[in-house]
Design a protein around this motif. Sequence first.
Motif, short mmCIF file in Angstrom:
data_model
loop_
_atom_site.label_atom_id
_atom_site.label_comp_id
_atom_site.label_asym_id
_atom_site.label_seq_id
_atom_site.Cartn_x
_atom_site.Cartn_y
_atom_site.Cartn_z
N LEU A 438 0.77 -1.17 -0.03
CA LEU A 438 0.07 -0.02 0.13
C LEU A 438 0.78 0.95 -0.05
CD1 LEU A 438 -2.75 -0.97 2.45
CD2 LEU A 438 -2.80 -0.70 -0.01
N GLY A 439 0.22 2.37 -0.82
CA GLY A 439 1.04 3.48 -0.69
C GLY A 439 0.86 4.28 0.46
N GLU A 440 1.64 5.43 0.55
CA GLU A 440 1.48 6.11 1.79
C GLU A 440 0.18 7.01 1.94
OE1 GLU A 440 4.07 10.17 3.24
OE2 GLU A 440 5.04 8.30 2.80
N ALA A 441 -0.69 6.51 2.91
CA ALA A 441 -2.20 7.01 2.77
C ALA A 441 -2.38 8.43 2.66
CB ALA A 441 -2.77 6.28 4.21
N ALA A 442 -1.63 9.34 3.64
CA ALA A 442 -1.70 10.65 3.56
C ALA A 442 -1.59 11.31 2.23
CB ALA A 442 -0.77 11.31 4.55
N LEU A 443 -0.92 10.61 1.40
CA LEU A 443 -0.42 11.45 0.22
C LEU A 443 -0.90 10.72 -0.92
CD1 LEU A 443 3.34 12.37 0.77
CD2 LEU A 443 1.26 13.96 1.21
N VAL A 444 -1.80 9.82 -1.06
CA VAL A 444 -2.43 9.09 -2.09
C VAL A 444 -2.90 10.33 -3.10
CG1 VAL A 444 -4.10 7.70 -3.08
CG2 VAL A 444 -3.13 7.09 -0.86
N ASN A 445 -2.41 10.35 -4.34
CA ASN A 445 -2.87 11.40 -5.44
C ASN A 445 -2.63 12.48 -5.12
OD1 ASN A 445 -3.66 9.20 -7.04
ND2 ASN A 445 -5.90 9.63 -6.34
N PHE A 446 -1.74 13.02 -4.13
CA PHE A 446 -1.41 14.40 -3.78
C PHE A 446 -0.46 15.03 -4.60
CE2 PHE A 446 1.22 17.27 -1.17
CZ PHE A 446 0.19 17.93 -0.46
N GLY A 447 -0.78 16.03 -5.21
CA GLY A 447 0.19 16.88 -6.16
C GLY A 447 0.00 16.15 -7.47
N GLY A 448 -0.81 15.13 -7.95
CA GLY A 448 -0.91 14.57 -9.11
C GLY A 448 -1.11 13.04 -9.09
N ASP A 449 -2.10 12.56 -9.94
CA ASP A 449 -2.76 11.18 -10.03
C ASP A 449 -1.71 10.19 -10.03
OD1 ASP A 449 -5.28 12.35 -9.75
OD2 ASP A 449 -5.69 11.99 -11.76
N TRP A 450 -1.66 9.29 -8.91
CA TRP A 450 -0.72 8.35 -9.02
C TRP A 450 -0.91 7.24 -10.30
CZ3 TRP A 450 -0.21 6.12 -3.58
CH2 TRP A 450 0.35 7.05 -2.59
N THR A 451 0.32 6.81 -10.98
CA THR A 451 0.21 5.90 -12.12
C THR A 451 0.79 4.38 -11.68
OG1 THR A 451 2.20 6.71 -12.84
CG2 THR A 451 0.37 7.77 -13.76
N TYR A 452 0.41 3.48 -12.38
CA TYR A 452 0.72 2.01 -11.76
C TYR A 452 1.65 1.37 -12.83
CZ TYR A 452 -1.91 3.21 -7.79
OH TYR A 452 -2.43 3.79 -6.56
N ASP A 453 2.05 1.94 -13.86
CA ASP A 453 2.85 1.41 -14.94
C ASP A 453 4.16 0.47 -14.24
OD1 ASP A 453 1.30 2.19 -16.69
OD2 ASP A 453 2.47 3.86 -17.27
N GLY A 454 3.91 -0.78 -14.63
CA GLY A 454 5.25 -1.51 -14.01
C GLY A 454 4.91 -2.28 -12.49
N PHE A 455 3.68 -1.88 -12.02
CA PHE A 455 3.44 -2.26 -10.49
C PHE A 455 3.48 -3.64 -10.55
CE2 PHE A 455 0.12 -2.51 -7.10
CZ PHE A 455 0.84 -1.77 -6.33
N THR A 456 4.10 -4.44 -9.76
CA THR A 456 4.43 -5.87 -9.54
C THR A 456 4.58 -6.23 -8.00
OG1 THR A 456 5.62 -7.56 -10.21
CG2 THR A 456 6.80 -5.48 -9.63
N THR A 457 4.76 -7.36 -7.67
CA THR A 457 4.99 -7.98 -6.44
C THR A 457 6.28 -8.21 -6.25
OG1 THR A 457 4.68 -10.31 -7.35
CG2 THR A 457 2.88 -9.27 -6.76
N SER A 458 6.70 -8.09 -4.85
CA SER A 458 8.10 -8.03 -4.19
C SER A 458 8.28 -9.67 -3.78
CB SER A 458 8.03 -7.08 -3.25
OG SER A 458 7.21 -7.35 -2.06
N ARG A 459 9.58 -9.91 -3.55
CA ARG A 459 10.06 -11.17 -3.07
C ARG A 459 11.52 -10.80 -2.37
NH1 ARG A 459 9.23 -16.66 -2.78
NH2 ARG A 459 7.47 -16.42 -4.43
N SER A 460 11.62 -11.45 -1.12
CA SER A 460 12.86 -11.53 -0.27
C SER A 460 13.61 -13.10 -0.22
CB SER A 460 12.69 -10.74 0.88
OG SER A 460 11.89 -11.77 1.68
N THR A 461 14.95 -13.00 -0.04
CA THR A 461 15.52 -14.19 0.19
C THR A 461 16.45 -13.73 1.29
OG1 THR A 461 17.31 -13.25 -1.40
CG2 THR A 461 15.56 -14.99 -2.13
#
Length: 649
Positions: A438-461
């Motif tokens: 999740l993005g930072e709640a207080a700043l969702v779309n703050f200063g401009g609409d957020w875009t999601y190109d390349g949005f993907t899942t993470s993994r750790s080792t």
Amino acid sequence: MNRTSRGLLLLGACWAGSAAFGQDTNQTYLGTLRIEGAEAQDLLGNTEVSAEDLENRNPSSVKDVFQGEASVTVGGGAAIAQKVFVNGIEESLLSVTIDGARQNKGAFHHTGNVLIDPELLKRVEVTKGLAPADGGPGGLAGSIAYETKDARDLLEPGKSFGGIASIGTSTNGTDLRSALTLFGQQGGLDYLLSGTREIGGEYEDGDGTTMTGTEPDLSSYTAKLGFTTPSGKRLTFSASETEDEGRRAAQLGGNGLYFIRPDFAGLTSGDSVLVDGYARRSSFTFSYADEAPEGWFAPKLQLSYNEQEVDVVGAWGLNTSLSGSASNEWQIGTGTLTAGLDFFDETAKGRGRGTAPYDSRGKESMTNVGLFAQARQDLTDRVSVSYGLRYDMQEFDAADGQEFDGSGLSANASVDVVLTERLTLNAGIASTWGGYELGEAALVNFGGDWTYDGFTTSRSTASRLGLRYETGPWSVSGAVFYTGIDDLNAVLPTGADRGALADVTSRGVEGSIGWQGSDGFARLNYTYADVELDGDTVGTTSYYYGRPVGHIIALEGGLDVTPAWRLGGSAEIALKNTDTPTDLPGYEVLNLHATYAPERLNGVEIRFDIRNVLDETYASRSSDGLNYSRVVALNEAGRTFGVSARWRF
């Protein structure tokens, strides 16, 4: 049917299925698993802050909770600002729970993630990197599990009612900290009510400079109810709320708006003003467990809801989390198998208070359902193992209306091998699917609409390898560790690009020397953590990632000099960090305390503290904005004398 309803139905189905399965057998396992022993767990990176540790540290903030732990660091300032770092990785990349209830992260990068009053803490368990399958989803860099006390932990034998009242003050910051806890038990019903209030003024650093906006203004309330049947079935309900409402330093930001930044002393670009800040955590938890299971049937069921809210003047944000789990622990021939299902449904929403496009209103939401199984076994009298799998399915609703879904498998394995009578080897590996963030709640779309190109899942080792040596009252241990997290989405996006990706790694070594006697103890812990972001040493303004910790040495000890008097202390030594573009200075901080429990005043204990005995002027290695040209770093409090009294009745 919405995603939350599906999660609740799956939760119930899993628990019912485990119940039916568990009734088919009467096999039991007797004994203590060595892989779950404190020594093995500590070397594998699973550190416990015990009830005895908490008593020695007498914490009034989450920073105090982790005194003496070189691998866990916390920035200072007011409660609203404090963030926890484990081997240099920020706690938002760990799974954080309170009494098993999942906690969502904070809503603004200049504030902490989980607002905690430590008054009722019973223990804290920290997992560094090697997250077990039954530890919950999202443990990319491990987990932090806070456990609080209930009435049964506090009632003295033979009593049905009791209470604890405490009051304290200090010469630098806290004018008054008071707490009252009442608890009792009648038949199978037990209850606890507790409240804490802390007020004061801004503290001064070692040079006598006032740190603007650091005044304590904390309120915390907790209620717990429990009912245990004669056959050992236990139902519990708890509710808590913690608020920080102090006046905080704010500076100008975008669109002429002021924003509180309680993690800074100020900005070099302009003056600070004092404004009313606000942070709140509210939590509600229901749980069921069988404390006297028969055969293989030992179910646990939990349902929780919590909120994290911040108001930073220029923006407001709220994170919510509805979560649940259903599991059963089966006794197998040489150990245990814990399996079940968990879920969460979380949101991050906020609004800006400026003119367009800084009058933003936006929301992101995320749902996860996971299946897990974790086995812990003694294969022989010299070899113990722990291994597990979990599979998570996730759906993400973006602020622009897009929907994303993903799934992933996580696996872990560790082994504890007795090499000789005194020498033991530990090793562990883990691969953890983290999903979306999740993005930072207080700043969702703050200063401009957020875009999601390349949005993907993470993994750790993650991996660890260590040795421990024990002889008599002495123990020595050491380990090398590595945690790497790939494809983290930008939760604080530059240019509104939420699809920007980052990789974080923490690698290093840990070591400890400990002595435990009948009247006292002494411990020395050492951690070196090299934290990198995209291949370079992490900058101190890379929020939600980590800090360039470097070399940290922590010492702690205590001694009962008489039945009534106990002396103790702790120290933190940070060596100069030359891995950063500009060297970070080292510092040495010493804290001492004495407690007196007069024999003639049963239940009364008086404590005297001297914190920062050497009056060192320093900013914690985990503070924000160190050596950043635009930031005046927030120094920690200088020498502070404190006194407190506690009466148990």
